[in-house]
Design a protein around this motif. Structure first.
Motif, mmCIF file in Angstrom:
data_model
loop_
_atom_site.group_PDB
_atom_site.id
_atom_site.type_symbol
_atom_site.label_atom_id
_atom_site.label_comp_id
_atom_site.label_asym_id
_atom_site.label_seq_id
_atom_site.Cartn_x
_atom_site.Cartn_y
_atom_site.Cartn_z
ATOM 1 N N ALA A 343 0.827 -1.201 0.000
ATOM 2 C CA ALA A 343 0.000 0.000 0.000
ATOM 3 C C ALA A 343 0.864 1.254 0.000
ATOM 4 O O ALA A 343 0.548 2.251 -0.662
ATOM 5 C CB ALA A 343 -0.931 -0.009 1.216
ATOM 6 N N ASN A 344 1.993 1.210 0.701
ATOM 7 C CA ASN A 344 2.898 2.359 0.745
ATOM 8 C C ASN A 344 3.489 2.652 -0.624
ATOM 9 O O ASN A 344 3.568 3.811 -1.054
ATOM 10 C CB ASN A 344 4.017 2.082 1.751
ATOM 11 N N LEU A 345 3.881 1.597 -1.334
ATOM 12 C CA LEU A 345 4.421 1.784 -2.684
ATOM 13 C C LEU A 345 3.351 2.314 -3.631
ATOM 14 O O LEU A 345 3.628 3.169 -4.487
ATOM 15 C CB LEU A 345 4.997 0.475 -3.217
ATOM 16 N N GLU A 346 2.147 1.802 -3.487
ATOM 17 C CA GLU A 346 1.058 2.260 -4.349
ATOM 18 C C GLU A 346 0.783 3.744 -4.114
ATOM 19 O O GLU A 346 0.539 4.510 -5.063
ATOM 20 C CB GLU A 346 -0.200 1.426 -4.079
ATOM 21 N N GLU A 347 0.851 4.158 -2.856
ATOM 22 C CA GLU A 347 0.647 5.567 -2.526
ATOM 23 C C GLU A 347 1.748 6.429 -3.155
ATOM 24 O O GLU A 347 1.482 7.504 -3.704
ATOM 25 C CB GLU A 347 0.642 5.731 -1.005
ATOM 26 N N GLN A 348 2.988 5.947 -3.089
ATOM 27 C CA GLN A 348 4.088 6.676 -3.699
ATOM 28 C C GLN A 348 3.911 6.774 -5.211
ATOM 29 O O GLN A 348 4.187 7.815 -5.824
ATOM 30 C CB GLN A 348 5.419 5.981 -3.395
ATOM 31 N N TYR A 349 3.441 5.686 -5.809
ATOM 32 C CA TYR A 349 3.238 5.718 -7.259
ATOM 33 C C TYR A 349 2.159 6.730 -7.641
ATOM 34 O O TYR A 349 2.307 7.471 -8.621
ATOM 35 C CB TYR A 349 2.853 4.338 -7.794
ATOM 36 N N GLU A 350 1.103 6.775 -6.890
ATOM 37 C CA GLU A 350 0.033 7.732 -7.195
ATOM 38 C C GLU A 350 0.537 9.172 -7.104
ATOM 39 O O GLU A 350 0.181 10.030 -7.925
ATOM 40 C CB GLU A 350 -1.140 7.503 -6.248
ATOM 41 N N GLU A 351 1.381 9.429 -6.121
ATOM 42 C CA GLU A 351 1.970 10.764 -5.994
ATOM 43 C C GLU A 351 2.878 11.051 -7.193
ATOM 44 O O GLU A 351 2.853 12.142 -7.767
ATOM 45 C CB GLU A 351 2.770 10.848 -4.691
ATOM 46 N N PHE A 352 3.673 10.067 -7.560
ATOM 47 C CA PHE A 352 4.548 10.189 -8.727
ATOM 48 C C PHE A 352 3.739 10.450 -9.991
ATOM 49 O O PHE A 352 4.068 11.335 -10.798
ATOM 50 C CB PHE A 352 5.371 8.911 -8.876
ATOM 51 N N ALA A 353 2.664 9.686 -10.179
ATOM 52 C CA ALA A 353 1.841 9.810 -11.383
ATOM 53 C C ALA A 353 1.209 11.203 -11.483
ATOM 54 O O ALA A 353 1.086 11.762 -12.577
ATOM 55 C CB ALA A 353 0.764 8.734 -11.390
ATOM 56 N N ALA A 354 0.834 11.761 -10.338
ATOM 57 C CA ALA A 354 0.224 13.095 -10.343
ATOM 58 C C ALA A 354 1.235 14.151 -10.788
ATOM 59 O O ALA A 354 0.915 15.051 -11.575
ATOM 60 C CB ALA A 354 -0.311 13.420 -8.952
ATOM 61 N N VAL A 355 2.465 14.046 -10.286
ATOM 62 C CA VAL A 355 3.510 14.992 -10.687
ATOM 63 C C VAL A 355 3.837 14.815 -12.162
ATOM 64 O O VAL A 355 4.012 15.792 -12.904
ATOM 65 C CB VAL A 355 4.771 14.793 -9.818
ATOM 66 N N ARG A 356 3.896 13.564 -12.592
ATOM 67 C CA ARG A 356 4.217 13.280 -14.000
ATOM 68 C C ARG A 356 3.152 13.856 -14.934
ATOM 69 O O ARG A 356 3.469 14.428 -15.980
ATOM 70 C CB ARG A 356 4.339 11.766 -14.191
ATOM 71 N N GLU A 357 1.882 13.708 -14.540
ATOM 72 C CA GLU A 357 0.789 14.209 -15.371
ATOM 73 C C GLU A 357 0.830 15.734 -15.463
ATOM 74 O O GLU A 357 0.558 16.317 -16.525
ATOM 75 C CB GLU A 357 -0.556 13.751 -14.801
ATOM 76 N N LYS A 358 1.215 16.381 -14.373
ATOM 77 C CA LYS A 358 1.215 17.837 -14.341
ATOM 78 C C LYS A 358 2.409 18.441 -15.072
ATOM 79 O O LYS A 358 2.278 19.440 -15.806
ATOM 80 C CB LYS A 358 1.189 18.307 -12.890
ATOM 81 N N TYR A 359 3.595 17.821 -14.880
ATOM 82 C CA TYR A 359 4.819 18.434 -15.393
ATOM 83 C C TYR A 359 5.500 17.635 -16.509
ATOM 84 O O TYR A 359 6.448 18.134 -17.129
ATOM 85 C CB TYR A 359 5.839 18.627 -14.246
ATOM 86 N N GLY A 360 5.079 16.389 -16.729
ATOM 87 C CA GLY A 360 5.724 15.565 -17.744
ATOM 88 C C GLY A 360 6.967 14.873 -17.207
ATOM 89 O O GLY A 360 7.397 15.112 -16.075
ATOM 90 N N ASP A 361 7.576 14.031 -18.038
ATOM 91 C CA ASP A 361 8.746 13.260 -17.606
ATOM 92 C C ASP A 361 9.956 14.134 -17.334
ATOM 93 O O ASP A 361 10.883 13.727 -16.611
ATOM 94 C CB ASP A 361 9.100 12.215 -18.663
ATOM 95 N N GLU A 362 9.969 15.342 -17.890
ATOM 96 C CA GLU A 362 11.116 16.237 -17.663
ATOM 97 C C GLU A 362 11.310 16.557 -16.183
ATOM 98 O O GLU A 362 12.413 16.889 -15.746
ATOM 99 C CB GLU A 362 10.936 17.554 -18.443
ATOM 100 N N ALA A 363 10.261 16.434 -15.408
ATOM 101 C CA ALA A 363 10.359 16.719 -13.971
ATOM 102 C C ALA A 363 11.271 15.741 -13.254
ATOM 103 O O ALA A 363 11.738 16.027 -12.143
ATOM 104 C CB ALA A 363 8.962 16.694 -13.341
ATOM 105 N N PHE A 364 11.545 14.583 -13.879
ATOM 106 C CA PHE A 364 12.318 13.541 -13.201
ATOM 107 C C PHE A 364 13.702 13.381 -13.784
ATOM 108 O O PHE A 364 14.466 12.525 -13.369
ATOM 109 C CB PHE A 364 11.576 12.210 -13.275
ATOM 110 N N LEU A 365 14.053 14.190 -14.780
ATOM 111 C CA LEU A 365 15.376 14.092 -15.392
ATOM 112 C C LEU A 365 16.409 14.736 -14.497
ATOM 113 O O LEU A 365 16.153 15.708 -13.793
ATOM 114 C CB LEU A 365 15.372 14.773 -16.766
ATOM 115 N N GLU A 366 17.637 14.196 -14.560
ATOM 116 C CA GLU A 366 18.745 14.761 -13.789
ATOM 117 C C GLU A 366 19.151 16.104 -14.375
ATOM 118 O O GLU A 366 19.041 16.348 -15.566
ATOM 119 C CB GLU A 366 19.958 13.823 -13.821
ATOM 120 N N ASP A 367 19.670 16.982 -13.488
ATOM 121 C CA ASP A 367 20.207 18.261 -13.974
ATOM 122 C C ASP A 367 21.502 18.012 -14.729
ATOM 123 O O ASP A 367 22.249 17.120 -14.411
ATOM 124 C CB ASP A 367 20.489 19.188 -12.791
#
Length: 367
Positions: A343-367
């Motif tokens: 359940a903890n991992l699923e919660e983390q994934y949902e949070e990740f998916a929300a950020v991804r939907e809002k900002y796209g994959d570029e939000a997770f790329l390294e500087d």
């Protein structure tokens, strides 16, 4: 006195820094010597290209191995077919010797789970990034082999920083008590990220730590591939079939140096000076072995050029193969953490998916 019957501070060496013989050369034929040299050249060129890929944004964070080819290739070539290796995160050269394709290593650092899928028969445990966590696993695997009556050994790699972790103590103490067929191979490259060797312990050597666990510890010149080969071979033979009164395990401290950064996210110029790096580069295992091979008439310019060309081609082909695989879906990072998603991992994934939907994959790329 056998090779392993010596003081832990009496360093084993076959070739000096100039490639001159100062010890007993292992019993290898000409082609086996050339194979060792080629693997080292291949590992070095692969390392250079991998760092370049990361700098170009074509691969994630990567841990360079340059300077440690002698220890990795020399030790891995000493293994028997049925032996196992348990790596940390820098043993690309050792894994290559055991049969892991270069593109597999690239895929791992590109974020593909497929990079953890080692071919059948290579006998390689998955990469272990947490420091020292693989040591108890290696001890457990060796204990299982002993209980089953298997006649093979387990070679476990770790760095000098791992000797400050509790898992190091627990793994080696268990190995000593239960007399397991282990070889614990410490890649002492002088720096645990930015922490120098002298801040790890007041012990004169790391090898002598084996004394506390009741078995042999030896120190070898880790930038001398022939010395590493002989020492590892002797330790593996003892692990499989110890002499009467001997315990099976051995700890090898391979004294060496990493020429580059701890990982591509690290800046070593902040904590070490160039004079130190250049002093260690004079001990480079590749020209050291090449000098010996040329002196013995085993290597000439034609053969050297042939190896150089084949190495470049093999690495280029591996990069093409790895980059032809579609990029993994970021969702995969949440899979296979446990047998079933918590359940903890699923919660983390949902949070990740929300950020991804809002900002796209570029939000997770390294500087």
């Amino acid at each position: 006195m056998t090779l392993l019957e010596r003081d832990p501070d009496d360093m084993i060496q076959v070739l000096d820094e100039d490639g001159t013989v100062v010890g007993d050369v292992p019993d290898l034929d000409d082609e086996e010597f050339v194979e060792m040299y080629r693997y080292m050249k291949l590992a070095r060129h692969f390392d250079e290209r991998a760092v370049s890929l990361q700098r170009q944004g074509r691969m994630g964070t990567y841990p360079p191995l340059s300077g440690q080819e002698g220890a990795q290739v020399g030790s891995a070539l000493a293994l028997a077919e049925d032996d196992w290796i348990v790596p940390s995160y820098r043993e690309h050269g050792a894994a290559l010797v055991r049969g892991l394709p270069l593109e597999g290593t690239l895929l791992y650092w590109m974020g593909h789970e497929e990079g953890n899928n080692t071919p059948e028969g290579t006998n390689i445990f998955p990469v272990a990034v947490p420091i020292a966590s693989q040591i108890p696993h290696a001890t457990g695997a060796a204990w299982a082999k002993k209980l089953r009556g298997n006649d093979d050994a387990v070679l476990c790699y770790f760095g000098d920083g791992a000797t400050s972790e509790g898992d190091f103590h627990e793994g080696l103490n268990f190995a000593g008590v239960f007399d397991t067929p282990n070889v614990f191979f410490c890649n002492n490259n002088q720096w645990a990220i930015s922490v120098p060797r002298e801040r790890q312990t007041k012990s004169e050597t790391l090898a002598q730590k084996a004394d506390a666990y009741g078995f042999t510890g030896v120190q070898v010149d880790g930038m001398d591939p022939l010395a590493v080969y002989k020492t590892t071979q002797a330790a593996l033979e003892k692990a499989r079939d110890p002499d009467e009164g001997q315990l099976r395990p051995t700890m090898i401290e391979a004294v060496q140096y990493r020429f580059g950064a701890h990982t591509t996210a690290d800046d070593p110029t902040v904590y070490r000076d160039e004079e130190e790096v250049e002093r260690w580069k004079a001990k480079d295992p590749i020209p050291r072995l090449e000098a010996y091979l040329r002196a013995e008439g085993i290597m000439d310019d034609e053969r050297h050029a042939e190896i150089e060309e084949s190495v470049k081609t093999q690495v280029a082909d591996a990069i093409d193969a790895a980059e032809s695989v579609p990029r993994p879906d970021p969702r995969e990072m949440f899979d296979n953490v446990y047998a079933e998603t918590t359940a903890n991992l699923e919660e983390q994934y949902e949070e990740f998916a929300a950020v991804r939907e809002k900002y796209g994959d570029e939000a997770f790329l390294e500087d």
